[in-house]
Scaffold this motif. Structure first.
Motif, mmCIF file in Angstrom:
data_model
loop_
_atom_site.group_PDB
_atom_site.id
_atom_site.type_symbol
_atom_site.label_atom_id
_atom_site.label_comp_id
_atom_site.label_asym_id
_atom_site.label_seq_id
_atom_site.Cartn_x
_atom_site.Cartn_y
_atom_site.Cartn_z
ATOM 1 N N SER A 1 0.835 -1.198 0.000
ATOM 2 C CA SER A 1 0.000 0.000 0.000
ATOM 3 C C SER A 1 0.867 1.246 0.000
ATOM 4 O O SER A 1 2.068 1.195 0.281
ATOM 5 C CB SER A 1 -0.932 0.025 1.221
ATOM 6 N N SER B 1 -2.312 -1.230 5.248
ATOM 7 C CA SER B 1 -2.679 -0.056 6.032
ATOM 8 C C SER B 1 -1.632 1.037 5.907
ATOM 9 O O SER B 1 -0.499 0.783 5.492
ATOM 10 C CB SER B 1 -2.865 -0.432 7.508
ATOM 11 N N LYS C 1 -15.211 -1.166 -1.708
ATOM 12 C CA LYS C 1 -14.636 -2.083 -0.717
ATOM 13 C C LYS C 1 -14.832 -1.536 0.698
ATOM 14 O O LYS C 1 -15.142 -0.372 0.896
ATOM 15 C CB LYS C 1 -13.163 -2.322 -1.013
ATOM 16 N N ARG C 2 -14.632 -2.410 1.675
ATOM 17 C CA ARG C 2 -14.798 -2.094 3.092
ATOM 18 C C ARG C 2 -13.442 -1.690 3.683
ATOM 19 O O ARG C 2 -12.444 -2.390 3.490
ATOM 20 C CB ARG C 2 -15.363 -3.313 3.814
ATOM 21 N N TYR C 3 -13.424 -0.592 4.421
ATOM 22 C CA TYR C 3 -12.204 -0.060 5.025
ATOM 23 C C TYR C 3 -12.379 0.112 6.517
ATOM 24 O O TYR C 3 -13.488 0.035 7.045
ATOM 25 C CB TYR C 3 -11.862 1.298 4.387
ATOM 26 N N SER D 1 -15.317 0.405 11.014
ATOM 27 C CA SER D 1 -15.422 -0.078 9.638
ATOM 28 C C SER D 1 -16.448 0.745 8.871
ATOM 29 O O SER D 1 -17.444 1.191 9.440
ATOM 30 C CB SER D 1 -15.861 -1.543 9.620
ATOM 31 N N GLN E 1 -18.010 1.214 4.504
ATOM 32 C CA GLN E 1 -17.970 0.782 3.110
ATOM 33 C C GLN E 1 -18.684 1.830 2.261
ATOM 34 O O GLN E 1 -19.880 1.742 2.020
ATOM 35 C CB GLN E 1 -18.621 -0.581 2.943
ATOM 36 N N TRP F 1 -5.622 4.202 8.129
ATOM 37 C CA TRP F 1 -6.613 3.598 7.238
ATOM 38 C C TRP F 1 -6.169 2.164 6.976
ATOM 39 O O TRP F 1 -4.983 1.895 6.871
ATOM 40 C CB TRP F 1 -6.672 4.362 5.912
ATOM 41 N N ILE G 1 -7.373 -1.831 5.016
ATOM 42 C CA ILE G 1 -8.256 -2.719 4.274
ATOM 43 C C ILE G 1 -7.827 -4.150 4.617
ATOM 44 O O ILE G 1 -6.632 -4.433 4.690
ATOM 45 C CB ILE G 1 -8.230 -2.451 2.756
ATOM 46 N N GLN H 1 -10.375 -9.218 1.149
ATOM 47 C CA GLN H 1 -10.680 -8.387 -0.020
ATOM 48 C C GLN H 1 -9.467 -8.310 -0.944
ATOM 49 O O GLN H 1 -8.812 -7.286 -1.048
ATOM 50 C CB GLN H 1 -11.100 -6.986 0.426
ATOM 51 N N PHE I 1 -7.013 -1.818 -4.648
ATOM 52 C CA PHE I 1 -7.953 -0.961 -3.942
ATOM 53 C C PHE I 1 -7.482 0.482 -4.040
ATOM 54 O O PHE I 1 -6.302 0.747 -4.273
ATOM 55 C CB PHE I 1 -8.091 -1.371 -2.469
ATOM 56 N N LEU J 1 -8.828 4.263 -2.061
ATOM 57 C CA LEU J 1 -9.759 5.076 -1.281
ATOM 58 C C LEU J 1 -9.293 6.520 -1.344
ATOM 59 O O LEU J 1 -8.185 6.842 -0.885
ATOM 60 C CB LEU J 1 -9.792 4.600 0.177
#
Length: 164
Positions: A30, A56, A81-83, A101, A103, A144, A146, A150, A154, A156
């Motif tokens: 990331s 992260s 996606k869910r973070y 959490s 999304q 942050w 993820i 998943q 990604f 965000l």
């Protein structure tokens, strides 16, 4: 007085450091960068190889520390996606993390409300049931994340975090 963490400059984005599943043998990656349009992007790839699967970023900052804060307004551009939004009350690499959490829908700037009372205390992803409630005046790190199976790329987008 409103406290806002703006993520719209190169200097603001340079403070963020990746902490990925590589610390446990995983292969996820990331980064955190300023988009040409003027907002931050938390992006990378989550790999599920080696039974890991999280990415992260984290920054040391007191920008969100405020006594009596009820919560945080996250202004984000999701990818479906869910973070997790993470807060920590110390400067250590490892320790107690308070998580929420969310999304956000893909491709739409969205305001996400995170209440202090709803943040979950965790340690290395595991719930810590007897942990003290988050003390917002003591916040020293923001992050942050993820995770949770998943796999794949990604991104965000993040414009700001406002304390209320």
């Amino acid at each position: 007085m409103t406290h806002v963490l703006h993520l719209d400059t190169v200097a603001a984005c340079a403070l963020w450091q990746p902490i990925n599943d590589q610390v446990m043998g995983g292969l996820s990656s990331s980064g955190f960068r300023l988009d040409a349009a003027g907002w931050a992007v938390f992006e990378g790839t989550v790999s599920l190889q080696n039974n890991e699967g999280f990415a992260s970023v984290r920054a040391n900052t007191r920008a969100l520390a405020r006594a009596g804060a009820a919560g945080y307004l996250l202004h984000v551009l999701g990818d479906g996606k869910r973070y997790k939004f993470n807060l920590r009350t110390d400067d250590a690499l490892d320790g107690l993390t308070y998580q929420a959490s969310f999304q956000p829908p893909a491709g739409v700037w969205t305001d996400i409300t995170v209440l202090v009372a709803g943040m979950t205390p965790t340690y290395r992803g595991q719930l810590v049931p007897r942990a003290p409630r988050l003390q917002p005046e003591r916040i020293r790190q923001v992050g942050w994340m993820i995770a949770h199976g998943q796999a794949g790329p990604f991104a965000l987008g993040i414009r700001s975090v406002t304390v209320f």
